[in-house]
Motif scaffolding. Structure first.
Motif, PDB file in Angstrom:
ATOM      1  N   GLU A  41       0.805  -1.214   0.000  1.00 20.54           N
ATOM      2  CA  GLU A  41       0.000   0.000   0.000  1.00 20.54           C
ATOM      3  C   GLU A  41       0.847   1.277   0.000  1.00 20.54           C
ATOM      4  OE1 GLU A  41      -0.314  -2.275   2.522  1.00 20.54           O
ATOM      5  OE2 GLU A  41      -2.008  -3.399   1.683  1.00 20.54           O
ATOM      6  N   ALA A  42       2.167   1.132   0.224  1.00 17.83           N
ATOM      7  CA  ALA A  42       3.002   2.307   0.445  1.00 17.83           C
ATOM      8  C   ALA A  42       3.281   3.063  -0.849  1.00 17.83           C
ATOM      9  CB  ALA A  42       4.316   1.907   1.099  1.00 17.83           C
ATOM     10  N   VAL A  43       3.367   4.390  -0.720  1.00 18.57           N
ATOM     11  CA  VAL A  43       3.637   5.270  -1.853  1.00 18.57           C
ATOM     12  C   VAL A  43       4.766   6.227  -1.467  1.00 18.57           C
ATOM     13  CG1 VAL A  43       2.699   7.100  -3.330  1.00 18.57           C
ATOM     14  CG2 VAL A  43       1.258   5.160  -2.685  1.00 18.57           C
ATOM     15  N   ASN A  44       5.729   6.402  -2.382  1.00 15.35           N
ATOM     16  CA  ASN A  44       6.742   7.437  -2.204  1.00 15.35           C
ATOM     17  C   ASN A  44       6.209   8.731  -2.802  1.00 15.35           C
ATOM     18  OD1 ASN A  44       8.880   6.133  -0.884  1.00 15.35           O
ATOM     19  ND2 ASN A  44       9.556   5.165  -2.786  1.00 15.35           N
ATOM     20  N   MET A  45       6.072   9.763  -2.002  1.00 18.37           N
ATOM     21  CA  MET A  45       5.573  11.055  -2.467  1.00 18.37           C
ATOM     22  C   MET A  45       6.632  12.110  -2.207  1.00 18.37           C
ATOM     23  SD  MET A  45       3.379  13.089  -3.804  1.00 18.37           S
ATOM     24  CE  MET A  45       1.803  12.221  -3.888  1.00 18.37           C
ATOM     25  N   ILE A  46       7.169  12.696  -3.274  1.00 22.10           N
ATOM     26  CA  ILE A  46       8.187  13.733  -3.115  1.00 22.10           C
ATOM     27  C   ILE A  46       7.685  15.067  -3.655  1.00 22.10           C
ATOM     28  CG2 ILE A  46      10.084  12.089  -3.203  1.00 22.10           C
ATOM     29  CD1 ILE A  46      10.578  13.065  -6.103  1.00 22.10           C
ATOM     30  N   GLY A  47       6.391  15.154  -3.927  1.00 23.62           N
ATOM     31  CA  GLY A  47       5.824  16.398  -4.411  1.00 23.62           C
ATOM     32  C   GLY A  47       5.093  17.130  -3.310  1.00 23.62           C
ATOM     33  N   LYS A  48       4.950  18.431  -3.491  1.00 22.55           N
ATOM     34  CA  LYS A  48       4.208  19.219  -2.505  1.00 22.55           C
ATOM     35  C   LYS A  48       3.555  20.415  -3.186  1.00 22.55           C
ATOM     36  CE  LYS A  48       7.754  19.992   0.184  1.00 22.55           C
ATOM     37  NZ  LYS A  48       8.579  20.526   1.306  1.00 22.55           N
ATOM     38  N   ALA A  49       2.449  20.829  -2.605  1.00 16.16           N
ATOM     39  CA  ALA A  49       1.790  22.057  -3.045  1.00 16.16           C
ATOM     40  C   ALA A  49       2.482  23.207  -2.328  1.00 16.16           C
ATOM     41  CB  ALA A  49       0.302  22.018  -2.722  1.00 16.16           C
ATOM     42  N   ALA A  50       3.347  23.918  -3.036  1.00 18.58           N
ATOM     43  CA  ALA A  50       4.115  25.008  -2.448  1.00 18.58           C
ATOM     44  C   ALA A  50       3.351  26.317  -2.581  1.00 18.58           C
ATOM     45  CB  ALA A  50       5.471  25.126  -3.140  1.00 18.58           C
ATOM     46  N   HIS A  51       3.504  27.170  -1.586  1.00 15.57           N
ATOM     47  CA  HIS A  51       2.868  28.485  -1.623  1.00 15.57           C
ATOM     48  C   HIS A  51       3.660  29.427  -2.532  1.00 15.57           C
ATOM     49  CE1 HIS A  51       0.796  26.998   1.945  1.00 15.57           C
ATOM     50  NE2 HIS A  51      -0.059  28.019   1.826  1.00 15.57           N
ATOM     51  N   ILE A  52       2.956  30.126  -3.409  1.00 15.86           N
ATOM     52  CA  ILE A  52       3.584  31.180  -4.210  1.00 15.86           C
ATOM     53  C   ILE A  52       3.856  32.378  -3.298  1.00 15.86           C
ATOM     54  CG2 ILE A  52       3.251  32.773  -6.130  1.00 15.86           C
ATOM     55  CD1 ILE A  52       1.670  30.540  -7.539  1.00 15.86           C
ATOM     56  N   ILE A  76      -6.280  27.780  -4.625  1.00 15.67           N
ATOM     57  CA  ILE A  76      -5.423  27.028  -5.544  1.00 15.67           C
ATOM     58  C   ILE A  76      -4.577  27.947  -6.420  1.00 15.67           C
ATOM     59  CG2 ILE A  76      -7.161  26.827  -7.368  1.00 15.67           C
ATOM     60  CD1 ILE A  76      -6.126  23.938  -7.789  1.00 15.67           C
ATOM     61  N   SER A  77      -5.037  29.186  -6.642  1.00 16.21           N
ATOM     62  CA  SER A  77      -4.270  30.123  -7.460  1.00 16.21           C
ATOM     63  C   SER A  77      -2.957  30.518  -6.786  1.00 16.21           C
ATOM     64  CB  SER A  77      -5.099  31.383  -7.743  1.00 16.21           C
ATOM     65  OG  SER A  77      -5.451  32.034  -6.537  1.00 16.21           O
ATOM     66  N   ASN A  78      -2.821  30.261  -5.490  1.00 13.70           N
ATOM     67  CA  ASN A  78      -1.590  30.567  -4.761  1.00 13.70           C
ATOM     68  C   ASN A  78      -0.717  29.330  -4.583  1.00 13.70           C
ATOM     69  OD1 ASN A  78       0.105  32.452  -3.351  1.00 13.70           O
ATOM     70  ND2 ASN A  78      -0.563  31.541  -1.411  1.00 13.70           N
ATOM     71  N   ALA A  79      -1.064  28.230  -5.269  1.00 12.72           N
ATOM     72  CA  ALA A  79      -0.331  26.967  -5.113  1.00 12.72           C
ATOM     73  C   ALA A  79       0.356  26.582  -6.416  1.00 12.72           C
ATOM     74  CB  ALA A  79      -1.289  25.850  -4.679  1.00 12.72           C
ATOM     75  N   ILE A  80       1.544  26.011  -6.290  1.00  8.40           N
ATOM     76  CA  ILE A  80       2.254  25.447  -7.429  1.00  8.40           C
ATOM     77  C   ILE A  80       2.798  24.090  -7.007  1.00  8.40           C
ATOM     78  CG2 ILE A  80       4.350  26.743  -6.793  1.00  8.40           C
ATOM     79  CD1 ILE A  80       5.126  26.700  -9.777  1.00  8.40           C
ATOM     80  N   TRP A  81       2.659  23.079  -7.867  1.00  5.26           N
ATOM     81  CA  TRP A  81       3.091  21.725  -7.538  1.00  5.26           C
ATOM     82  C   TRP A  81       4.559  21.555  -7.928  1.00  5.26           C
ATOM     83  CZ3 TRP A  81       1.134  18.277  -4.428  1.00  5.26           C
ATOM     84  CH2 TRP A  81       1.602  16.971  -4.452  1.00  5.26           C
ATOM     85  N   LEU A  82       5.401  21.191  -6.942  1.00  2.00           N
ATOM     86  CA  LEU A  82       6.841  21.079  -7.157  1.00  2.00           C
ATOM     87  C   LEU A  82       7.385  19.824  -6.496  1.00  2.00           C
ATOM     88  CD1 LEU A  82       7.848  24.765  -6.330  1.00  2.00           C
ATOM     89  CD2 LEU A  82       7.729  23.764  -8.622  1.00  2.00           C
ATOM     90  N   CYS A  83       8.503  19.338  -7.008  1.00  2.00           N
ATOM     91  CA  CYS A  83       9.234  18.297  -6.292  1.00  2.00           C
ATOM     92  C   CYS A  83       9.882  18.931  -5.062  1.00  2.00           C
ATOM     93  CB  CYS A  83      10.282  17.663  -7.201  1.00  2.00           C
ATOM     94  SG  CYS A  83      11.633  18.764  -7.696  1.00  2.00           S
ATOM     95  N   ALA A  84      10.333  18.098  -4.135  1.00  2.00           N
ATOM     96  CA  ALA A  84      10.872  18.612  -2.873  1.00  2.00           C
ATOM     97  C   ALA A  84      12.086  19.516  -3.099  1.00  2.00           C
ATOM     98  CB  ALA A  84      11.247  17.444  -1.962  1.00  2.00           C
TER      99      ALA A  84
END
Length: 384
Positions: A41-52, A76-84
């Motif tokens: 069931e485990a997932v590696n997640m290295i992404g995050k919703a970063a604040h602009i 959501i307009s203040n969020a950008i999806w980025l790797c860590a």
């Protein structure tokens, strides 16, 4: 208690989905999620919703804008999806990575994601579609077939939720509200109420097979039997005829039935909390994304196929009454006009067959005020 204005889970899911779970930083090829070997069931997640613009003031708060409201900061307009790596980078160099630069990166990346998806669809390549189990689990998958009363699916990747959420849904199935026990399949344009908890099997390939024991298709009424209702004008107001309120029924009432059903927001009525649509919620999170129409398609399937129990008259019926299958939805404008969004629906209707129609659905610009029954009795409108 933290004073940071954090994004909600649904906003995080939406910004990841719009970025196709890839880092939005220019020329970064990094996918941000994948399987972990720790458990099935485990997932590696290295992404995050970063604040602009930063979530809170203080040391290290980059691009913080004091004039923003909490609602603007968590939108959501203040969020950008980025790797860590790149999420850390943009918070070390505010001079290079200004808010304008980050918004340009986000728009550029989402535009490329949309273009790639359109190209896949235009050349007719196989394209898995969305499947929902309950209100909070959505995944990309393919329908494998029917064996007796069991529907089977190949699960490719989660959009909302994860394997743990799916297993938890199964474990707590008996405690789950009946209205939330359903499966919806875009590929079929149909859905079913669940008869028992779903089963999940991990295959040797690392993917999952999901099996759902379902009830038979819900009863629909012929379009000619749609009950009489108040007639609405093209401006969405009640109409009069010969000095009386105009009425409409049967096939003539079908466009209005679809329009009013899709425009009624979930929880809007204090007497029918479980009735309504999530159209506005999905639109506000996914507008401009190629996923929007696919989420809205799932929502129409739910209203067409999953019975609603009306506690006031102890009757059970599907909210769209006579819609038997959903072939698709097309959004006809970039933005709503005066809170009304034009769409085209392509449906199969009992007694009519294939039916396409252009109509408008209400997308409130502000959250609906949801009064409780006790508040209504206490006279909130008088107090207001």
């Amino acid at each position: 208690m933290s004073n940071r204005d954090e994004f909600s889970r649904s906003t995080k899911n939406a910004v990841a989905l719009r970025a196709n779970h890839h880092c939005s930083f220019r020329d970064c090829p990094q996918p941000t999620s994948g399987p972990s070997d720790e458990s099935p069931e485990a997932v590696n997640m290295i992404g995050k919703a970063a604040h602009i613009h930063a979530a809170a003031p203080g040391p290290g708060a980059r691009r913080y804008l004091a004039s923003m409201t909490r609602e603007e900061r968590t939108h959501i307009s203040n969020a950008i999806w980025l790797c860590a790596t790149h999420a850390d980078l943009i918070d070390r160099d505010e001079a290079t990575y200004t808010a304008e630069v980050l918004r340009e990166m986000k728009a550029e990346h989402e535009g490329k994601c949309a273009e790639r998806q359109r190209n896949v669809l235009s050349v007719g390549q196989p394209n898995a579609d969305l499947i929902a189990i309950g209100p909070d689990i959505v995944f990309v998958g393919k329908f494998l077939g029917v064996e007796g009363e069991v529907w089977s699916f190949h699960l490719q990747s989660f959009i909302d939720g994860d394997v743990h959420n799916l297993i938890t849904f199964a474990d707590r199935y008996e405690q789950t509200a009946v209205k939330d026990r359903f499966v919806l399949v875009n590929e079929l344009g149909d859905g079913r109420a669940l008869r028992a908890k779903p089963s999940v099997t991990r295959e040797t390939t690392g993917c999952y097979t999901v099996r759902c024991l379902v009830f038979p298709s819900a009863e629909r009424i012929p379009a000619a039997d749609i009950p009489k209702m108040w007639a609405l004008s093209d401006s969405h107001d009640l109409m009069t005829s010969n000095g009386k309120w105009a009425m409409v029924s049967g096939v003539d009432a079908l466009p209005q039935q679809v329009k009013t059903c899709l425009s009624h927001q979930m929880g809007e009525s204090p007497f029918h909390r479980d009735f309504g649509t999530r159209f506005a919620e999905y639109y506000n999170l996914l507008a401009g994304s190629p996923w929007l129409d696919r989420y809205l398609n799932l929502e129409i399937i739910r209203l067409a196929a999953i019975p609603y129990f009306n506690p006031t008259d102890n009757q059970q019926y599907t909210p769209l009454l006579c819609v038997e299958r959903v072939f698709g939805i097309q959004i006809l404008a970039n933005t709503p006009t005066n809170n009304w969004l034009p769409i085209r629906v392509n449906l199969s209707v009992k007694g009519l067959g294939r039916w396409q129609h252009d109509l408008s659905v209400c997308i409130p610009s502000e959250p609906i005020q949801r009064w409780s029954f006790d508040e209504l009795l206490a006279g909130p409108f008088i107090r207001g």
